[in-house]
Design an enzyme around this catalytic site. Structure first.
Site, short mmCIF file in Angstrom:
data_model
loop_
_atom_site.label_atom_id
_atom_site.label_comp_id
_atom_site.label_asym_id
_atom_site.label_seq_id
_atom_site.Cartn_x
_atom_site.Cartn_y
_atom_site.Cartn_z
CG ASP A 1 -1.91 1.15 1.20
OD1 ASP A 1 -3.01 0.97 0.64
OD2 ASP A 1 -1.57 2.23 1.72
CG HIS B 1 -4.45 9.78 0.00
ND1 HIS B 1 -3.10 9.69 -0.22
CD2 HIS B 1 -4.62 9.34 1.27
CE1 HIS B 1 -2.49 9.22 0.84
NE2 HIS B 1 -3.39 9.02 1.77
CE1 TYR C 1 0.67 7.87 2.41
CE2 TYR C 1 1.09 5.60 1.84
CZ TYR C 1 0.27 6.55 2.38
OH TYR C 1 -0.94 6.18 2.91
CE LYS D 1 -3.66 4.69 0.31
NZ LYS D 1 -2.24 4.53 0.71
#
Ligand SMILES: NC(=O)c1ccc[n+]([C@@H]2O[C@H](COP(=O)([O-])OP(=O)(O)OC[C@H]3O[C@@H](n4cnc5c(N)ncnc54)[C@H](OP(=O)(O)O)[C@@H]3O)[C@@H](O)[C@H]2O)c1
Length: 279
Positions: free
Chosen positions: A46, A109, A51, A76
């Site tokens: 994930d 997200h 990120y 996302k």
């Protein structure tokens, strides 16, 4: 090797119920941590554009030697890309960063209810799905009222809703709404970033059955039917978190953990969170 149960999504695709999360893993550490997880046996990763480590996740999958189709990868759509054209471009960027020609699951997200229109964004997600380059589309941090709009105004029911869930935030109302509508629940921060691991109820159960607090907490999620992807950069914990399928919690222990709910978030409230990262 431990066998991870598969959850069948509402479109027939399957997702491993246990995965590996890479939030707050620095890009330079992500390749090694993800390779470690894949060697331990995880087949579900994930990540997210937010990120900053999609590229390193893709490198790890490629270097692992595991066939691409045997690893389920989620990413996302970041908060700054909610308009249609920006969303489509962002998806191209995600595939390019990962080095993939398809993605298993792509999520909005955050709903960002005060910024743009998540219904328009969802229609762009439907276009991505129609292109065949993403097998499943879903949402993250959506409240029932947000999902209700998608059900009423668009064609595809989200495959998953990824929300914060752990023993201090059991989210039974949102989870029930999702399950009632055929939407799988994914529990982010399943360990509350470690906060629940010192709870005496959890340490008490762990001591009695000879498991660790993290294993008891993850097992609680699994028995509730949620999909989890704990994050760790520590090899022993990556192994420990994977070893949760050789025991089961008694119903009374599941209920005792559920009763720890304090409606306490570690992250933002989705109704109020409208943050756009600086590009
Ligand atoms: N959709 C969203 O908005 C959203 C938001 C947050 C997270 N997520 C997803 O959910 C994933 C997991 O959430 P998270 O990373 O926030 O938190 P988490 O998995 O609940 O907790 C991670 C923390 O717990 C520690 N830890 C892991 N296993 C442990 C064990 N067996 N014993 C003791 N400590 C342990 C880790 O330490 P070390 O790493 O130092 O070992 C790290 O500090 C993320 O990686 C991301 O994929 C999604």
């Amino acid at each position: 090797m431990t066998s991870v149960p598969m959850i069948t999504l509402n479109n027939g695709h399957e997702i491993p119920q246990l995965g590996f999360g890479v939030f707050q893993i620095a890009p330079v550490e992500t390749r090694e941590a993800t390779l470690d997880a894949l060697e331990v046996g995880y087949r579900h990763i994930d990540t997210a554009e937010m990120y900053g480590n999609e590229k390193e996740v893709g490198q790890a999958v490629a270097e692992s030697g595991i066939p691409r189709e045997d690893v389920f990868v989620t990413s996302k759509l970041n908060n700054g890309f909610h308009a249609r054209d920006a969303a489509l471009r962002a998806f191209d960027g995600t595939l390019e960063a990962l080095g993939f020609d398809y993605l298993d699951l792509f999520l909005i997200h955050w709903p960002m209810p005060a910024v743009g229109d998540f219904v328009e964004t969802w229609k762009a997600m439907q276009e991505m799905h129609a292109s065949g380059r993403v097998r499943s589309i879903g949402v993250s941090n959506f409240q029932p009222a947000h999902i209700r709009r998608l059900l009423d105004e668009t064609d595809i029911i989200p495959a998953v809703n990824q929300i914060e869930v752990h023993p201090y935030l059991t989210q039974n109302d949102v989870r029930a709404f999702d399950f009632d509508n055929g939407i799988a629940n994914e529990a982010w921060s399943p360990l509350a970033q470690g906060m629940v691991l010192l709870d005496p109820v959890i340490t008490g159960i762990a001591g009695r059955i000879g498991k660790t607090p993290a294993q008891v907490t993850l097992r609680w999620h699994i028995q509730r039917g949620d999909i989890v992807f704990p994050k760790s950069v520590t090899h022993s914990r990556i192994v420990e978190n994977f070893e949760i399928f050789d025991f089961a919690l008694e119903t009374a222990d599941v209920e005792a953990i559920t009763a720890l709910n304090r409606s306490e978030r570690t992250g933002p409230n989705p109704d109020e969170f409208n943050w756009i990262p600086k590009s």
